[in-house]
Design an enzyme around this catalytic site. Structure first.
Site, PDB file in Angstrom:
ATOM      1  N   GLY A 254       0.823  -1.216   0.000  1.00  0.00           N
ATOM      2  CA  GLY A 254       0.000   0.000   0.000  1.00  0.00           C
ATOM      3  C   GLY A 254       0.853   1.261   0.000  1.00  0.00           C
ATOM      4  O   GLY A 254       0.679   2.151  -0.828  1.00  0.00           O
ATOM      5  N   GLU A 257       6.653   4.048   4.851  1.00  0.00           N
ATOM      6  CA  GLU A 257       6.862   5.182   5.755  1.00  0.00           C
ATOM      7  C   GLU A 257       8.281   5.742   5.759  1.00  0.00           C
ATOM      8  O   GLU A 257       8.706   6.314   6.777  1.00  0.00           O
ATOM      9  CB  GLU A 257       6.514   4.733   7.181  1.00  0.00           C
ATOM     10  CG  GLU A 257       7.490   3.713   7.821  1.00  0.00           C
ATOM     11  CD  GLU A 257       7.065   2.253   7.696  1.00  0.00           C
ATOM     12  OE1 GLU A 257       6.293   1.931   6.777  1.00  0.00           O
ATOM     13  OE2 GLU A 257       7.523   1.419   8.516  1.00  0.00           O
ATOM     14  N   GLU A 291       0.998   5.814   7.637  1.00  0.00           N
ATOM     15  CA  GLU A 291       2.407   6.076   7.281  1.00  0.00           C
ATOM     16  C   GLU A 291       2.933   7.263   8.081  1.00  0.00           C
ATOM     17  O   GLU A 291       4.068   7.259   8.548  1.00  0.00           O
ATOM     18  CB  GLU A 291       2.571   6.324   5.785  1.00  0.00           C
ATOM     19  CG  GLU A 291       2.023   5.227   4.874  1.00  0.00           C
ATOM     20  CD  GLU A 291       2.455   3.822   5.231  1.00  0.00           C
ATOM     21  OE1 GLU A 291       3.560   3.651   5.785  1.00  0.00           O
ATOM     22  OE2 GLU A 291       1.673   2.876   4.970  1.00  0.00           O
ATOM     23  N   HIS A 294       3.767   6.305  11.602  1.00  0.00           N
ATOM     24  CA  HIS A 294       5.022   5.546  11.712  1.00  0.00           C
ATOM     25  C   HIS A 294       6.208   6.451  12.066  1.00  0.00           C
ATOM     26  O   HIS A 294       7.227   5.967  12.540  1.00  0.00           O
ATOM     27  CB  HIS A 294       5.343   4.842  10.392  1.00  0.00           C
ATOM     28  CG  HIS A 294       4.839   3.438  10.292  1.00  0.00           C
ATOM     29  ND1 HIS A 294       4.980   2.517  11.299  1.00  0.00           N
ATOM     30  CD2 HIS A 294       4.237   2.768   9.271  1.00  0.00           C
ATOM     31  CE1 HIS A 294       4.477   1.350  10.906  1.00  0.00           C
ATOM     32  NE2 HIS A 294       4.000   1.470   9.690  1.00  0.00           N
TER      33      HIS A 294
HETATM   34  N1  0A1 Z   1       5.798  -0.717   6.393  1.00  0.00           N
HETATM   35  C1  0A1 Z   1       4.773  -0.525   5.402  1.00  0.00           C
HETATM   36  C2  0A1 Z   1       4.423  -1.717   4.627  1.00  0.00           C
HETATM   37  C3  0A1 Z   1       5.373  -2.227   3.648  1.00  0.00           C
HETATM   38  C4  0A1 Z   1       6.072  -3.375   3.914  1.00  0.00           C
HETATM   39  C5  0A1 Z   1       6.891  -3.948   2.992  1.00  0.00           C
HETATM   40  C6  0A1 Z   1       6.995  -3.327   1.793  1.00  0.00           C
HETATM   41  O1  0A1 Z   1       7.775  -3.883   0.837  1.00  0.00           O
HETATM   42  C7  0A1 Z   1       8.180  -5.155   1.054  1.00  0.00           C
HETATM   43  C8  0A1 Z   1       6.334  -2.156   1.501  1.00  0.00           C
HETATM   44  C9  0A1 Z   1       5.529  -1.602   2.458  1.00  0.00           C
HETATM   45  C10 0A1 Z   1       3.495  -0.168   6.115  1.00  0.00           C
HETATM   46  O2  0A1 Z   1       3.206  -0.746   7.145  1.00  0.00           O
HETATM   47  O3  0A1 Z   1       2.765   0.655   5.612  1.00  0.00           O
HETATM   48 ZN    ZN Z   2       2.864   0.053   8.763  1.00  0.00          ZN
END
Ligand code: 0A1
Ligand code: ZN
Length: 853
Positions: A254, A257, A291, A294
């Site tokens: 989606g 961050e 985001e 975060h």
């Molecule tokens: N940390 C982001 C989600 C996310 C995780 C992995 C990704 O690529 C492998 C990309 C985004 C969130 O929680 O929005």
């Molecule tokens: Zn997240």
């Protein structure tokens, strides 16, 4: 390059890195197939944990490496490099070459429509340069970007820019997974925010020039609302001079961050009334908030290692859920969240992919960005808050932010904060993080001499690698009602800690009607013998809106189930109950729409499997259709009136109140369409001036086998808008008759605007096929084979999205032996695919039961 033998990583093997990286300077010379990256970093041995100097690196061409200016020859493998280094501080430098234009995995530095962008979480930075790519190594980044592009962005604050270059400096130490770079021909939609301490922050949403420029206004307002909310509710202020968001079309998830430079899947940030539905607006608002939140829960305080993922994700989801509740209705939000959790997380917990909120091992961490880590993780925060109370919760959060700011923390750190600030022992609560599976909470009641007793028993079924489970702490919110509908005992939170436990209530004049697990106070399955009369009573009278909805939902499931298994006619208690709710103008329209909605076909399959029936997806589909016709007939006098009441005059606004009215109006339309041959829907389609009304009308028509002209007109109208076309692709598959679903998906893949490299488009078609229960489980097995073939092809291009989509098969053990055999053949075929990625290999292996996680 693929690993020959994928390795399992264990939480228990955690060891800090042997070096500190005090600062990093990166220089990028952008070029589609030969970008050069020079990294220079100040390295200091970590005296407490001496170890080899190993830097991760994947798909990198090493040009040269130097230590303190002198060239060295490191030992390079598929996974990284090792080098002999001085036993004292030194400067490491290396230049590598990478090829963003051919990076279809969308991890590391890649290109999307001519734009350079990055995705480094979880382990993508190692595809950019050699580096200790682990979240506990935090450093201060300075970045210089050289490229012939008008906009060049990275994290932190801008330090300078000129023709073909820009420099950025991020003063906040961060792990590499939060690094980001963007380069492209982009236009900024600007905004401005003054923080609570009076600091001015420049805000921008960057998009490609053209129609997207008109789709940024809502996102910008959402960002400002989020910034204000985090100040007001958590006292958290933004900490840089600038906050940038960039929309990209090719993205696996989606949004991300990255510090000061969030990168969004364009579907999760771009919105306009003409092209986005109410659901899109609500989701965009929530993701922008997520985001942004975060920045404190994830960035300022990050995770020590990837096993701690729920530390940032569970908490941040909990925060975005609170935020969304504050924008509209908490009751409606709670019901929506519970629907998702029960349908998808309980399903994950119930099958071969079950894992604890904090897993103890993984092969590929990307496979653990799951609904269990995110949404069940958020439920654990909600339970903690319920157990300690609101004031103690916010006090604990303040301590968390002061104690761990700038650190890479663990679940132990998180729980310790609560223990220290509340004096509670959370040893038992920690089991929620460690034990997989959904607890079943059985309840029996007893009434004697004015004393009412509720006896609860908790059991959690075995999950892969965990045969037995210890009792967990379960906050059970309970209220007691009298049989005239008044509340005799307002909501109390009972704290269940044992395998079996009885709670008594004295001084009652008569046996009460209990309302248990109010507000869905714990992520458990409540098991209780309850008559439909009692459900109907609670549906009409419960003072807790969640349980009021839930009683209706339990009734609907019972009616639906008996239509499938006994060919029974729908129960009048249910039909009368929904009629009463629908008619009650004092109730929130969004709530009434939720009461009208039926459990999904997949939910019914799970219900039947739980009751030891082998679910027949075709029979479920037909029973659902028959139930909708019965509902429409029963409600036929009310539907037109309520729908008319829900009409909105004036310009479109996505606010919760207006969205709720459209939601109820469209729920009425869906039922009416089963009576009027689609006349009202066709008229709505013609008159619609926003996407919510337009696509709802189209969906109603397609569902009853009409709407071919409208579908063609829709396509012609929106051909140039890729996000709307994703909706069209998805709706075309999901509204196909079950026996036509696979052929429809197949036909769509031959369309010129089908592009398997674009995850949104691939998911639009194949996510819709997998979500079309009766179509996906067509007895011929055609959909299984088609999805299997496409996933094998996609794996060579984009392992992450492939692995995620294999979960369509996760429920295979529920079905009859023919279907099981066909799915098994598909999974085995996938497993045998030459050069199968580690991502997909792990998922398929777990589903086949090869590797308990
Ligand atoms: N940390 C982001 C989600 C996310 C995780 C992995 C990704 O690529 C492998 C990309 C985004 C969130 O929680 O929005
Ligand atoms: Zn997240």
């Amino acid at each position: 390059m693929k690993d020959a033998a994928p390795q399992t990583i264990y939480l228990k093997d955690y060891r800090p890195f042997g070096y500190h990286i005090d600062d990093v300077h990166l220089t990028f010379r952008l070029s589609p197939e030969a970008t050069r990256v020079v990294a220079r970093m100040s390295v200091r041995p970590n005296a407490a944990y001496p170890g080899a100097f190993f830097l991760h690196g994947q798909d990198l061409k090493l040009i040269w490496a130097k230590i303190d200016g002198a060239e060295v020859t490191p030992d390079v493998t598929d996974a990284g490099l090792t080098c002999d280094v001085p036993d004292a501080p030194f400067v490491w430098e290396a230049e590598v070459e990478i090829s963003p234009a051919t990076n279809t995995a969308l991890e590391g530095l890649y290109m999307s429509n001519g734009m350079y962008c990055t995705q480094c979480e979880a382990e993508g930075f190692r595809k950019i340069t050699f580096y200790p790519d682990r979240p506990d190594v935090m450093s201060v980044f300075t970045v210089r970007i050289e490229g012939d592009l008008p906009v060049l962005l990275s994290n932190g604050n801008p330090m300078g820019q000129g023709d073909g270059w820009a420099e950025w400096h991020d003063p906040w130490p961060k792990p590499a997974y939060l690094f980001a770079l963007v380069g492209g021909d982009l236009v900024a939609h600007p905004g401005q925010f003054t923080t609570m301490s009076g600091k001015d922050v420049d805000l921008n949403i960057y998009v490609r020039p053209g129609p997207d420029e008109d789709k940024c206004a809502f996102g910008m307002e959402a960002l400002k609302r989020s910034m204000t909310w985090d100040e007001e509710v958590y006292g958290r202020e933004y900490d840089l001079d600038i906050f940038n968001i960039v929309a990209v079309d090719d993205f696996n998830m989606g949004a991300m961050e990255n510090k000061g430079l969030n990168i969004f899947n364009s579907s999760c940030v771009l919105a306009s009334p003409e092209t986005s539905t109410d659901a899109n607006f609500e989701r965009i608002d929530a993701i922008i908030a997520h985001e942004y939140f975060h920045n404190w829960t994830g960035n300022r305080i990050t995770c020590r290692d990837w096993f701690q993922l729920c530390l940032k994700e569970g908490l941040t989801v909990f925060r975005d859920q609170q935020y969304t509740g504050d924008q509209g209705s908490h009751a409606v939000k709670r019901i929506e969240d519970a629907i998702v959790l029960r349908s998808h997380q309980f399903r994950e917990d119930n099958g071969p992919l079950a894992h604890p909120v904090r897993p103890e091992s993984f092969i590929e961490i990307n496979n653990f960005y799951t609904i269990t880590v995110y949404e069940k993780g958020a439920e654990l925060i909600g339970m903690l808050k319920r157990l300690v109370g609101d004031a103690a919760y916010y006090k604990a959060l303040d301590l968390y932010f002061t104690r761990h700011d700038g650190q890479a923390a663990t679940i132990e750190d998180w729980l310790k904060v609560f223990e220290d600030s509340t004096g509670r022992d959370l040893t038992q609560f920690k089991r929620w993080y460690e034990q997989a599976g959904t607890p079943r909470l059985a309840v029996t009641e007893d009434f004697k001499d004015g004393t009412y007793a509720l006896t609860f028993t908790q059991t959690t079924p075995p999950t892969p690698g965990q045969d037995t489970k210890a009792p967990q702490v379960i906050p059970v919110a309970v209220g007691l009602m009298s049989d005239d509908g008044t509340e005799v005992l307002p909501t109390q939170v009972l704290e269940m800690t044992k395998a079996e436990q009885t709670f008594t209530f004295d001084g009652l004049a008569a046996k009460p009607v209990p309302s248990i697990l109010r507000d869905f106070s714990a992520p458990v399955i409540l098991q209780r013998d309850q008559t439909n009369a009692e459900r109907a009573f609670l549906m009409a009278h419960d003072t807790d809106p969640f349980n009021r909805w839930d009683a209706g939902n339990a009734l609907a499931r019972d009616v639906y189930r008996r239509m499938v298994t006994e060919d029974a006619a729908p129960d009048a208690a249910y039909l009368d109950g929904i009629a009463a709710i629908l008619r009650d103008d004092s109730l929130d329209p969004a709530f009434r729409a939720l009461v009208l909605s039926l459990p999904s076909e997949d939910d019914m399959a799970q219900d039947l499997a739980d009751a030891d029936h082998i679910p027949d997806p075709t029979a479920i589909h037909h029973a659902g259709e028959a139930l909708r016709v019965a509902m429409a007939q029963h409600l036929q006098d009310i539907l037109p009136r309520v729908r008319a009441d829900m009409a909105i005059n004036g310009p479109y606004s996505p606010d919760a109140k207006s969205a709720g009215k459209r939601s109820l109006g469209n729920a009425c339309l869906a039922l009416l369409s089963r009576l009027d041959g689609g006349a009202a829907a066709a008229a709505q389609y013609k008159a619609a001036d926003n996407m919510t009304m337009q696509i709802a009308a189209l969906a109603c028509l397609l569902k009853i086998g009409k709407g071919a002209d409208e579908s063609a007109a829709f396509r012609a109208q929106w051909r140039e808008d890729r996000l709307v076309m994703d909706k069209w692709f998805g709706l075309t598959v999901s509204s196909a008759a079950p026996q036509d679903a696979a052929a429809t998906a197949d036909r769509l893949t031959a369309e010129p605007d089908f592009d398997m490299k674009n995850p949104n488009r691939f998911r639009a078609v194949f996510g819709a096929l997998a979500g079309h229960a009766a179509g996906f489980h067509d007895p011929s097995g055609v959909s299984y084979r088609m999805l299997g073939d496409w996933l094998a092809r996609l794996d060579a291009i984009n392992p992450q999205t492939t692995a995620r989509m294999t979960t369509a098969f996760a429920t295979w053990k529920r079905y009859d032996s023919n279907r099981q055999a066909m799915i098994r053949t598909v999974l085995k075929g996938l497993e045998a695919t030459p050069n199968l990625s580690r991502d997909t290999g792990e998922m398929v292996g777990r589903m086949l039961g090869d590797t308990p996680s």
